[in-house]
Design an enzyme around this catalytic site. Structure first.
Site, PDB file in Angstrom:
ATOM      1  N   HIS A   1      41.242  41.343  38.568  1.00  0.00           N
ATOM      2  CA  HIS A   1      41.904  40.234  39.256  1.00  0.00           C
ATOM      3  C   HIS A   1      41.184  38.926  38.954  1.00  0.00           C
ATOM      4  O   HIS A   1      40.103  38.918  38.399  1.00  0.00           O
ATOM      5  CB  HIS A   1      41.984  40.473  40.772  1.00  0.00           C
ATOM      6  CG  HIS A   1      40.673  40.421  41.479  1.00  0.00           C
ATOM      7  ND1 HIS A   1      39.923  41.550  41.745  1.00  0.00           N
ATOM      8  CD2 HIS A   1      39.963  39.384  41.991  1.00  0.00           C
ATOM      9  CE1 HIS A   1      38.821  41.207  42.381  1.00  0.00           C
ATOM     10  NE2 HIS A   1      38.813  39.890  42.537  1.00  0.00           N
TER      11      HIS A   1
ATOM     12  N   GLU B   1      43.950  36.965  43.286  1.00  0.00           N
ATOM     13  CA  GLU B   1      43.385  36.995  44.635  1.00  0.00           C
ATOM     14  C   GLU B   1      43.389  35.583  45.205  1.00  0.00           C
ATOM     15  O   GLU B   1      42.802  34.673  44.612  1.00  0.00           O
ATOM     16  CB  GLU B   1      41.946  37.521  44.592  1.00  0.00           C
ATOM     17  CG  GLU B   1      41.223  37.444  45.913  1.00  0.00           C
ATOM     18  CD  GLU B   1      39.734  37.748  45.777  1.00  0.00           C
ATOM     19  OE1 GLU B   1      38.952  37.176  46.543  1.00  0.00           O
ATOM     20  OE2 GLU B   1      39.352  38.541  44.884  1.00  0.00           O
TER      21      GLU B   1
ATOM     22  N   GLU C   1      49.605  28.091  33.222  1.00  0.00           N
ATOM     23  CA  GLU C   1      50.326  27.966  31.959  1.00  0.00           C
ATOM     24  C   GLU C   1      51.515  28.918  31.947  1.00  0.00           C
ATOM     25  O   GLU C   1      51.391  30.082  32.347  1.00  0.00           O
ATOM     26  CB  GLU C   1      49.395  28.305  30.790  1.00  0.00           C
ATOM     27  CG  GLU C   1      50.060  28.254  29.441  1.00  0.00           C
ATOM     28  CD  GLU C   1      49.122  28.659  28.312  1.00  0.00           C
ATOM     29  OE1 GLU C   1      49.600  28.712  27.160  1.00  0.00           O
ATOM     30  OE2 GLU C   1      47.927  28.920  28.565  1.00  0.00           O
TER      31      GLU C   1
END
Length: 125
Positions: A5, A54, A115
């Protein structure tokens, strides 16, 4: 080793959860709450990969996070680049466009850059 993550700290968890759902379709997959209520971690998933974002909310944090020059970003790809781009333009969250590379960036409520690129970008020659 494999990616697990990535973390973004957020000031307004509900606002961020709405943003990530509305803009990117990311949904909570698990969370952890401090027993004393001092923090909450919410992990978002895309429903397709194991990678998670997260979001960390700290109860006592009142001032915006200093992201420096924001020379980092999270990247997501989409099967329908044109429709996604149109949606993000309508939401007013497109912050930078690089037409020659075929990508653009959106900004979240805390100033993080994300992005967006077409899914097949890396397979084209």
């Amino acid at each position: 080793m494999r990616f697990e993550h990535f973390n973004f700290n957020v000031l307004d968890l509900e606002k961020s959860l709405k943003f990530y759902d509305d803009a990117l379709g990311l949904k909570p997959v698990r969370e952890k709450n401090a027993e004393d209520g001092s923090f909450k971690l919410v992990y978002l998933g895309d429903g397709q990969t194991d990678f998670q974002l997260e979001l960390t909310w700290l109860r006592d944090r009142k001032e915006p996070y200093n992201l420096g020059e924001c020379e980092f970003h999270l990247a997501l790809n989409t099967d329908d680049y044109e429709a996604t781009y149109k949606k993000h333009k309508e939401m007013g969250i497109v912050i930078f466009e690089n037409h020659s590379m075929g990508i653009y960036f959106i900004i979240d409520p805390d100033g993080y850059w994300i992005e967006i690129l077409p899914r097949d970008r890396h397979t084209k020659k």
